[in-house]
Design a protein around this motif. Structure first.
Motif, short mmCIF file in Angstrom:
data_model
loop_
_atom_site.label_atom_id
_atom_site.label_comp_id
_atom_site.label_asym_id
_atom_site.label_seq_id
_atom_site.Cartn_x
_atom_site.Cartn_y
_atom_site.Cartn_z
N ALA A 92 5.30 39.38 -4.69
CA ALA A 92 4.15 38.84 -5.05
C ALA A 92 3.77 38.67 -6.26
CB ALA A 92 2.97 40.01 -4.49
N ARG A 93 2.96 38.09 -6.66
CA ARG A 93 2.47 37.81 -8.17
C ARG A 93 0.97 37.92 -8.10
NH1 ARG A 93 2.08 32.19 -11.65
NH2 ARG A 93 1.02 33.14 -13.35
N ASP A 94 0.40 38.70 -9.12
CA ASP A 94 -0.82 38.78 -9.42
C ASP A 94 -0.96 38.46 -11.25
OD1 ASP A 94 -3.42 39.82 -9.64
OD2 ASP A 94 -3.11 41.89 -9.29
N GLY A 95 -1.45 37.46 -11.39
CA GLY A 95 -1.38 37.23 -12.80
C GLY A 95 -0.05 37.25 -13.57
N ASN A 96 -0.11 38.07 -14.77
CA ASN A 96 1.21 38.14 -15.28
C ASN A 96 2.07 39.29 -14.80
OD1 ASN A 96 -0.63 40.29 -16.09
ND2 ASN A 96 0.36 40.56 -18.18
N ILE A 97 1.77 40.13 -13.58
CA ILE A 97 2.78 40.95 -12.92
C ILE A 97 3.43 40.35 -11.69
CG2 ILE A 97 2.69 43.17 -11.87
CD1 ILE A 97 1.58 43.24 -14.68
N LEU A 98 4.55 40.49 -11.78
CA LEU A 98 5.30 40.16 -10.55
C LEU A 98 5.80 41.37 -9.84
CD1 LEU A 98 7.77 37.34 -12.03
CD2 LEU A 98 5.88 36.95 -10.88
N THR A 99 5.55 41.35 -8.55
CA THR A 99 6.03 42.61 -7.72
C THR A 99 7.38 42.08 -7.05
OG1 THR A 99 4.11 43.27 -7.19
CG2 THR A 99 5.95 44.07 -5.67
N VAL A 100 8.56 42.83 -7.24
CA VAL A 100 9.87 42.38 -6.92
C VAL A 100 10.83 43.28 -6.25
CG1 VAL A 100 10.15 40.76 -8.81
CG2 VAL A 100 10.93 43.12 -9.18
N SER A 101 11.76 43.00 -5.54
CA SER A 101 12.55 43.93 -4.79
C SER A 101 13.96 43.47 -5.40
CB SER A 101 12.58 43.49 -3.18
OG SER A 101 13.37 44.23 -2.70
N GLY A 102 14.73 44.60 -5.41
CA GLY A 102 16.21 44.64 -5.74
C GLY A 102 16.55 45.09 -7.03
#
Length: 135
Positions: A108-118
């Motif tokens: 997901a992306r929320d503005g300047n924050i990327l939620t990531v896996s791995g």
């Protein structure tokens, strides 16, 4: 005499937020990890995230600020039975320029924050750069 190449100047563009607090808790490689977390990109670099979307894989470069920089031989994956090996032939975090590379799935992306896996990187690790992975 050959002119000396100037030292590079890195700009830290953000930092990792996650639940990996020690090297012992970190997966050995991003390809072995399902750990989730977030990449906070500092506001002055947020415009560079345009076009990054959920489902995309990105290649992220990290500065391993807690790693030793004076070790040139290590036991691969800490396995002493394998014998010492030069750090440039390993993915060891200890090296003259402690730069790590991970391929992360954007959830997901929320503005300047990327939620990531791995994630295989410690919480608070500085982010040097990121790029779209080319399939």
């Amino acid at each position: 005499m050959k002119e000396k190449i100037p030292e590079p100047l890195l700009r830290i563009i953000g930092e990792v937020h996650g639940d990996i607090l020690s090297r012992d808790d970190a997966p050995k490689n991003y390809s072995e990890s399902q750990r989730k977390g977030s990449l906070e990109i500092y506001p002055e670099y947020a415009e560079g995230l345009d076009g990054i979307v959920a489902g995309q894989t990105i290649v992220v470069l990290f500065w391993l600020h807690k790693s030793s920089r004076d070790v040139l031989k290590v036991y691969p994956r800490g396995e002493t039975s394998r014998g010492l090996c030069g750090v440039f032939n390993t993915r060891s975090p200890v090296r003259p320029n402690p730069i790590a590379v991970s391929e992360l799935l954007v959830l997901a992306r929320d503005g300047n924050i990327l939620t990531v896996s791995g994630l295989d990187i410690l919480d608070g690790t500085p982010i040097v750069d990121m790029k779209k992975k080319i399939d």
